[in-house]
Design a protein around this motif. Structure first.
Motif, short mmCIF file in Angstrom:
data_model
loop_
_atom_site.label_atom_id
_atom_site.label_comp_id
_atom_site.label_asym_id
_atom_site.label_seq_id
_atom_site.Cartn_x
_atom_site.Cartn_y
_atom_site.Cartn_z
N VAL A 156 20.31 23.91 21.38
CA VAL A 156 21.51 23.61 21.95
C VAL A 156 22.61 22.79 21.04
O VAL A 156 23.95 23.21 21.13
N VAL A 157 22.14 21.73 20.29
CA VAL A 157 23.01 20.94 19.38
C VAL A 157 23.53 22.13 18.32
O VAL A 157 24.67 21.97 17.87
N GLY A 158 22.38 22.87 17.79
CA GLY A 158 23.12 23.66 16.73
C GLY A 158 23.99 24.74 17.17
O GLY A 158 24.78 25.35 16.48
N THR A 159 23.83 25.13 18.34
CA THR A 159 24.81 26.21 18.96
C THR A 159 26.18 25.53 19.11
O THR A 159 27.33 26.19 18.70
N PHE A 160 26.15 24.18 19.60
CA PHE A 160 27.43 23.63 19.73
C PHE A 160 28.06 23.62 18.25
O PHE A 160 29.35 23.66 18.20
N GLY A 161 27.13 23.08 17.35
CA GLY A 161 27.67 22.94 15.97
C GLY A 161 28.21 24.31 15.28
O GLY A 161 29.24 24.45 14.61
N ALA A 162 27.54 25.35 15.44
CA ALA A 162 27.88 26.61 15.09
C ALA A 162 29.35 27.14 15.86
O ALA A 162 30.31 27.43 15.01
N VAL A 163 29.39 26.93 17.10
CA VAL A 163 30.56 27.37 17.68
C VAL A 163 31.75 26.43 17.27
O VAL A 163 32.57 27.24 16.93
N GLY A 164 31.68 25.19 17.00
CA GLY A 164 32.54 24.12 16.60
C GLY A 164 32.98 24.78 15.29
O GLY A 164 34.13 24.31 14.91
N GLY A 165 32.18 24.68 14.53
CA GLY A 165 32.37 24.78 13.02
C GLY A 165 32.92 26.15 12.95
O GLY A 165 34.05 26.29 11.96
N THR A 166 32.72 27.21 13.40
CA THR A 166 33.39 28.65 13.46
C THR A 166 34.78 28.64 13.92
O THR A 166 35.54 29.00 13.25
#
Length: 282
Positions: A156-166
């Protein structure tokens, strides 16, 4: 410029086409590059007063993701612990029902000309069944020493990071999405899905390539899938910007929310699988 993304190509505004008439209400809206003004008089009546905005897209995406999370949490809590073959089969059946139902509704929503909020919500509910069942199975199977988990939280944290970073990269680096980029990205996505389905069918006959498994081949395949998910997220952001610039009605926010939800779930599943495989190698 026409989109290659099946989620958005049913809406002319996302593709920069000329003025379009929506079958749902018979109203016409200007295409990309000519935003409609609120309260514009068209065809003997007023067009929809509220156009699609970033806020409306965020709101609708939040609703669909909330449905996914709530149904996933309910699936996790209400299903019995995986401590027997019967419990595992029950959870597997629920996850399969969610996967098949979500896949069917994703096709309906992708090719439906007039977006249906109810079908988008239904898709989110089915995906919640799949995400909840799959997450619980992975967390149980790959729990660490002394029963420690954390894979789902990490995903979940990684998904938020991926979306925010992208999103940050898309805005700050002013990423331009051209027609060739779209074609290659969508071709890669369909190729990935096609290979995954082939490996699934081969697995029925015990001749799979291990791409859907939790070995080295599965790890490489999931890393590839994660990369494709990030690329699809860039396409989603671009399509949303084009739709807003086209002055599409607020209802089209549901189409944008559907597309974003599909991609976010894709990224989450790939991350969860990657973390599980790495945990299994410890």
């Amino acid at each position: 410029m026409q989109s290659s993304n099946p989620v958005f190509n049913r809406s002319e505004g996302f593709n920069g086409r000329g003025q379009t008439t929506y079958a749902g209400n018979g109203m016409s809206y200007p295409a990309y590059g000519a935003p409609a003004e609120a309260g514009q008089w068209q065809g003997g009546g007023y067009s929809e007063t509220r156009p699609m905005t970033i806020d409306s897209v965020v709101q609708k995406t939040g609703i669909t993701l909330a449905v996914v999370v709530v149904v996933a949490a309910a699936t996790w809590v209400l299903t019995p612990p995986i401590d027997s073959i019967d419990a595992a089969r029950t959870l597997g059946s629920i996850a399969m029902l969610g996967a098949l139902g979500g896949f069917a509704l994703s096709l309906v929503n992708s090719f439906k000309r007039v977006v249906s909020p109810a079908l988008v919500i239904a898709y989110a509910a089915f995906e919640g069944l799949f995400v909840g069942g799959f997450s619980k199975a992975i967390e149980t199977q790959f729990s660490g020493p002394n029963g420690s988990g954390g894979l789902v939280i990490g995903a979940v944290v990684g998904t938020f990071g991926a979306v925010g970073g992208t999103l940050a990269a898309y805005k700050f680096f002013d990423i331009q999405v051209g027609s060739r980029f779209r074609k290659w990205a969508v071709a890669a996505m369909f190729g990935f899905v096609g290979v995954a389905l082939l490996d699934f069918v081969l697995g029925i006959f015990h001749a799979d390539l291990g791409l859907l498994g939790f070995g080295p081949a599965g790890l490489l395949f999931s890393i590839l899938g994660l990369g494709i998910g990030v690329i699809m997220l860039i396409l989603d952001f671009d399509f949303v910007e084009r739709g807003i610039a086209a002055g599409l009605p607020e209802r089209e926010s549901w189409r944008a929310a559907f597309g974003l939800t599909v991609t976010i779930i894709w990224i989450y599943i790939q991350l969860l699988k990657i973390l599980a495989i790495l945990r299994g190698q410890d």
